[in-house]
Scaffold this motif. Structure first.
Motif, short mmCIF file in Angstrom:
data_model
loop_
_atom_site.label_atom_id
_atom_site.label_comp_id
_atom_site.label_asym_id
_atom_site.label_seq_id
_atom_site.Cartn_x
_atom_site.Cartn_y
_atom_site.Cartn_z
N ASN A 180 -4.27 -0.54 -10.52
CA ASN A 180 -3.59 0.67 -10.03
C ASN A 180 -2.24 0.91 -10.70
O ASN A 180 -1.62 1.96 -10.49
N ILE A 184 -5.12 1.63 7.43
CA ILE A 184 -3.79 1.09 7.15
C ILE A 184 -2.89 1.27 8.37
O ILE A 184 -2.67 2.40 8.83
N GLU A 218 -3.69 -8.93 3.92
CA GLU A 218 -4.33 -7.81 3.21
C GLU A 218 -4.85 -6.78 4.20
O GLU A 218 -5.46 -7.14 5.21
N ARG A 219 -4.66 -5.51 3.87
CA ARG A 219 -5.28 -4.41 4.63
C ARG A 219 -5.51 -3.27 3.66
O ARG A 219 -4.56 -2.74 3.08
N ASP A 220 -6.77 -2.91 3.48
CA ASP A 220 -7.13 -1.84 2.53
C ASP A 220 -7.70 -0.60 3.20
O ASP A 220 -7.78 0.45 2.57
N ARG A 221 -8.12 -0.72 4.44
CA ARG A 221 -8.62 0.42 5.21
C ARG A 221 -7.93 0.42 6.57
O ARG A 221 -7.42 -0.59 7.01
N ARG A 225 0.84 -1.19 0.00
CA ARG A 225 0.00 0.00 0.00
C ARG A 225 0.89 1.25 0.00
O ARG A 225 2.00 1.25 0.53
N VAL A 260 -0.10 -6.36 -5.37
CA VAL A 260 -0.74 -5.08 -5.69
C VAL A 260 -1.97 -5.33 -6.53
O VAL A 260 -2.10 -6.37 -7.20
N HIS A 261 -2.90 -4.38 -6.51
CA HIS A 261 -4.04 -4.41 -7.40
C HIS A 261 -3.57 -4.00 -8.80
O HIS A 261 -3.01 -2.92 -8.99
#
Length: 272
Positions: free
Chosen positions: A30, A244, A239-242, A7, A26-27
């Motif tokens: 992006n 962070i 995974e951590r998307d929020r 991230r 990674v996504h």
């Protein structure tokens, strides 16, 4: 082998300190094109193996993948030569309308035919095996005529794709829809799982919400251990998307995953 989702807040520190992370993910969307994000990913890839995780191919839809999007995805795969490539069992496009979310799939024969076709198209375009991630479910469709594990097993058998087993998503779906998480793990083909995701969820009014915004909970760790005893040593991602956290917190979770993996591998070796 336990990696982390890369991230933006962690990139500079990762490149400066170079912690011993087996891989980063990674996504894909992006980092398509020639912009700053792609150039940064090239820098990261000099030090770490990269896994690409797609979110926009809409494999669960009844339409074929968008040709332009697929071409960009395939080009990124070609240029990055990632260790793993994955997407979701979900849809996000209807004609010219693109949704900023991953929508659920009805587990029936018509959906299976569409997903088989779409996975075949993508695998031909990228010239390699694609891993398909199981979704979080908040309800079941009345039209479902097979369960999710049977749907995934049929998909892998017909396309040669693999499964990205998101253990958190299994825990979330089990609570929300009543599926048996242990039976779910046991029903997946033993040689199908090529990667595992671990993440956090939150609860609201009795419903578990897949937020990727909290630490991995004990129920997910326990099911992860069970999964490793069935599938053996498997690349695992935190995974951590929020919300962070500091990089150190993610690395600590990755370290715990590695310890669980090593213990499971030793137990399997002792039992052999």
């Amino acid at each position: 082998m336990s990696g982390i989702g890369l991230r933006a807040p962690h990139i500079d520190l990762l490149l400066a300190s170079r912690p011993p992370v087996p891989f980063v993910e990674v996504h894909a969307e992006n980092h398509m094109g020639e912009g700053r994000a792609f150039r940064t990913l090239e820098r990261v890839a000099r030090d770490y193996p990269v896994s690409l995780h797609g979110v926009g191919l809409s494999l669960g839809g009844h339409e074929r993948p968008d040709p332009g999007h697929l071409a960009n995805f395939a080009e990124l795969v070609r240029r990055m030569e990632p260790v793993l490539v994955s997407e979701h069992l979900a849809w996000c496009r209807n004609g010219d309308i693109c949704l900023n979310d991953l929508m659920p799939v009805c587990y029936d024969s018509a959906s299976l035919e569409a997903v088989v076709r779409n996975v075949d198209i993508v695998q031909q375009a990228i010239n390699r095996r694609l891993l398909i991630e199981n979704p979080s479910r908040y309800l079941a469709f009345s039209g479902d005529d097979m369960d999710e594990s049977a749907f995934l097993a049929a998909l892998t058998a017909r396309t040669g794709c693999g499964i990205l087993l998101d253990v958190n998503n299994v825990v979330v779906s089990a609570r929300n829809t009543g599926l048996d998480a242990t039976a779910y793990i046991d029903a997946l083909p033993a040689d199908s799982v090529g990667e595992i995701h671990l993440a956090g969820h939150e609860e609201e009014d009795g419903l578990l919400i897949d937020t990727h915004g909290a630490p991995v909970c004990e129920a997910v760790w326990a099911l992860y251990e069970q999964a490793l005893r069935r599938f053996g040593s498997t690349p695992t991602l935190i995974e951590r998307d929020r919300n962070i956290p500091d990089l150190a917190e993610l690395l600590a979770e990755a370290h715990r995953a590695g310890e669980i993996g090593a213990a499971a591998a030793q137990d399997l070796s002792d039992a052999a």
